[in-house]
Design a protein around this motif. Structure first.
Motif, mmCIF file in Angstrom:
data_model
loop_
_atom_site.group_PDB
_atom_site.id
_atom_site.type_symbol
_atom_site.label_atom_id
_atom_site.label_comp_id
_atom_site.label_asym_id
_atom_site.label_seq_id
_atom_site.Cartn_x
_atom_site.Cartn_y
_atom_site.Cartn_z
ATOM 1 N N VAL A 208 0.834 -1.195 0.000
ATOM 2 C CA VAL A 208 0.000 0.000 0.000
ATOM 3 C C VAL A 208 0.868 1.245 0.000
ATOM 4 N N SER A 209 1.972 1.183 0.754
ATOM 5 C CA SER A 209 2.869 2.334 0.862
ATOM 6 C C SER A 209 4.263 1.837 1.208
ATOM 7 N N ASP A 210 5.275 2.404 0.579
ATOM 8 C CA ASP A 210 6.671 2.062 0.874
ATOM 9 C C ASP A 210 7.483 3.341 0.689
ATOM 10 N N GLN A 211 7.798 4.000 1.814
ATOM 11 C CA GLN A 211 8.423 5.310 1.750
ATOM 12 C C GLN A 211 9.680 5.368 2.614
ATOM 13 N N THR A 212 10.628 6.178 2.188
ATOM 14 C CA THR A 212 11.785 6.493 3.014
ATOM 15 C C THR A 212 11.796 8.006 3.253
ATOM 16 N N PHE A 213 12.332 8.403 4.398
ATOM 17 C CA PHE A 213 12.303 9.809 4.795
ATOM 18 C C PHE A 213 13.705 10.259 5.202
ATOM 19 N N ALA A 214 14.112 11.408 4.659
ATOM 20 C CA ALA A 214 15.357 12.029 5.099
ATOM 21 C C ALA A 214 15.127 12.667 6.462
ATOM 22 N N ALA A 215 16.202 13.132 7.078
ATOM 23 C CA ALA A 215 16.083 13.769 8.395
ATOM 24 C C ALA A 215 15.058 14.899 8.339
ATOM 25 N N GLY A 216 14.134 14.864 9.287
ATOM 26 C CA GLY A 216 13.078 15.873 9.346
ATOM 27 C C GLY A 216 11.939 15.639 8.386
ATOM 28 N N GLY A 217 11.997 14.541 7.638
ATOM 29 C CA GLY A 217 10.994 14.333 6.597
ATOM 30 C C GLY A 217 9.738 13.628 7.020
ATOM 31 N N TYR A 218 9.795 12.873 8.128
ATOM 32 C CA TYR A 218 8.604 12.140 8.537
ATOM 33 C C TYR A 218 7.632 13.082 9.251
ATOM 34 N N PRO A 219 6.350 13.069 8.866
ATOM 35 C CA PRO A 219 5.374 13.985 9.476
ATOM 36 C C PRO A 219 4.930 13.514 10.859
ATOM 37 N N ARG A 220 5.740 13.787 11.861
ATOM 38 C CA ARG A 220 5.456 13.320 13.216
ATOM 39 C C ARG A 220 4.217 13.999 13.800
ATOM 40 N N LEU A 221 3.403 13.199 14.488
ATOM 41 C CA LEU A 221 2.362 13.758 15.335
ATOM 42 C C LEU A 221 2.938 14.170 16.681
ATOM 43 N N PHE A 222 3.992 13.455 17.109
ATOM 44 C CA PHE A 222 4.567 13.661 18.434
ATOM 45 C C PHE A 222 6.074 13.879 18.322
ATOM 46 N N PRO A 223 6.501 15.104 18.003
ATOM 47 C CA PRO A 223 7.936 15.377 17.902
ATOM 48 C C PRO A 223 8.579 15.491 19.272
ATOM 49 N N GLY A 224 9.898 15.337 19.281
ATOM 50 C CA GLY A 224 10.631 15.502 20.529
ATOM 51 C C GLY A 224 10.517 14.291 21.424
#
Length: 234
Positions: A89-105
């Motif tokens: 359904v989905s296969d993604q890779t993310f660079a630093a800062g690229g993932y859309p976090r709901l809970f950062p930190g």
């Protein structure tokens, strides 16, 4: 919940990066309503997320199974949007800062701070304890929770009015746990939100969503489960 938090705390752990993957199986009841006809499908997907604290990582979602309640529903779905077992359904890779976090930190380790952390993007004060269970589910889908993280999460739940213990259950993977639930109607229908906790480790095993007294135009008989998540599974 306080006792389970103590159990979870024994696992300890405080991490600055998250090399351990988050794995869960998600089951969803999907409906397409066309006039007086409701075509439904039950789609099960496996999710695997490896995410570092800086937002770099990878996420893959595959179809584990699919079921239709009738031949008519199968025909309608296969005509409009066919789904196959094993489909990515989905296969993604993310660079630093690229993932859309709901809970950062980092995850807070104080119940008051944790409640505020969970409330970001989740209107707990407006919707009630059911929304807190939604927030905890979202957190468990995004973060590799250490024992300390889990303990704080459970202590935060313990302090929230309206969350009730349901007793011992088996989750959809056959694992034994203690269930805790809260009701709410902020989805538009009377709904029960459930978390299942492992009494031996304190880990969050599963979450479920149930329509309790009405299913609206879905054509189902209440009570009925419409969604679940199995964490650390398969």
């Amino acid at each position: 919940l306080e006792g389970l938090a103590t159990v979870a705390a024994r696992r300890g752990g405080a991490v600055t990066v998250e090399p351990a993957p988050v794995a869960y199986r998600a089951w969803s009841f999907d409906a397409r309503i066309q006039g007086r006809v409701t075509n439904t499908a039950i789609v099960t997907t496996d999710h695997r997320l490896t995410l570092a604290i800086d937002g770099a990582g990878a996420e893959k979602v595959t179809v584990a199974s699919i079921a239709y309640p009738s031949a008519e529903s199968r025909a309608a779905w296969e005509q409009e949007a066919p789904v196959t077992i094993g489909e990515v359904v989905s296969d993604q890779t993310f660079a630093a800062g690229g993932y859309p976090r709901l809970f950062p930190g980092p995850v807070p380790h104080d119940p008051v701070a944790m409640r505020a952390y969970l409330a970001v993007g989740h209107p707990i004060d407006a919707y009630g304890p059911g929304e807190m269970i939604v927030a905890v589910t979202d957190l468990a889908q995004e973060r590799h929770l250490t024992g300390r993280d889990t303990a704080t999460t459970l202590r935060t739940l313990a302090r929230e009015p309206g969350i009730a213990e349901l007793g011992t259950v088996s989750d959809r993977g056959g694992r034994s746990g203690l269930a805790f639930a809260a009701d709410g109607d902020f989805t538009g229908l009377p709904t029960r939100f459930v978390l299942v906790i492992d009494p031996v480790t304190g880990r969050i095993l599963a979450s479920e969503t149930w329509l309790t007294t009405s299913t609206g135009a879905l054509g189902l008989t209440a009570p009925v489960a419409t969604d679940y998540r199995l964490f650390n599974y398969p």
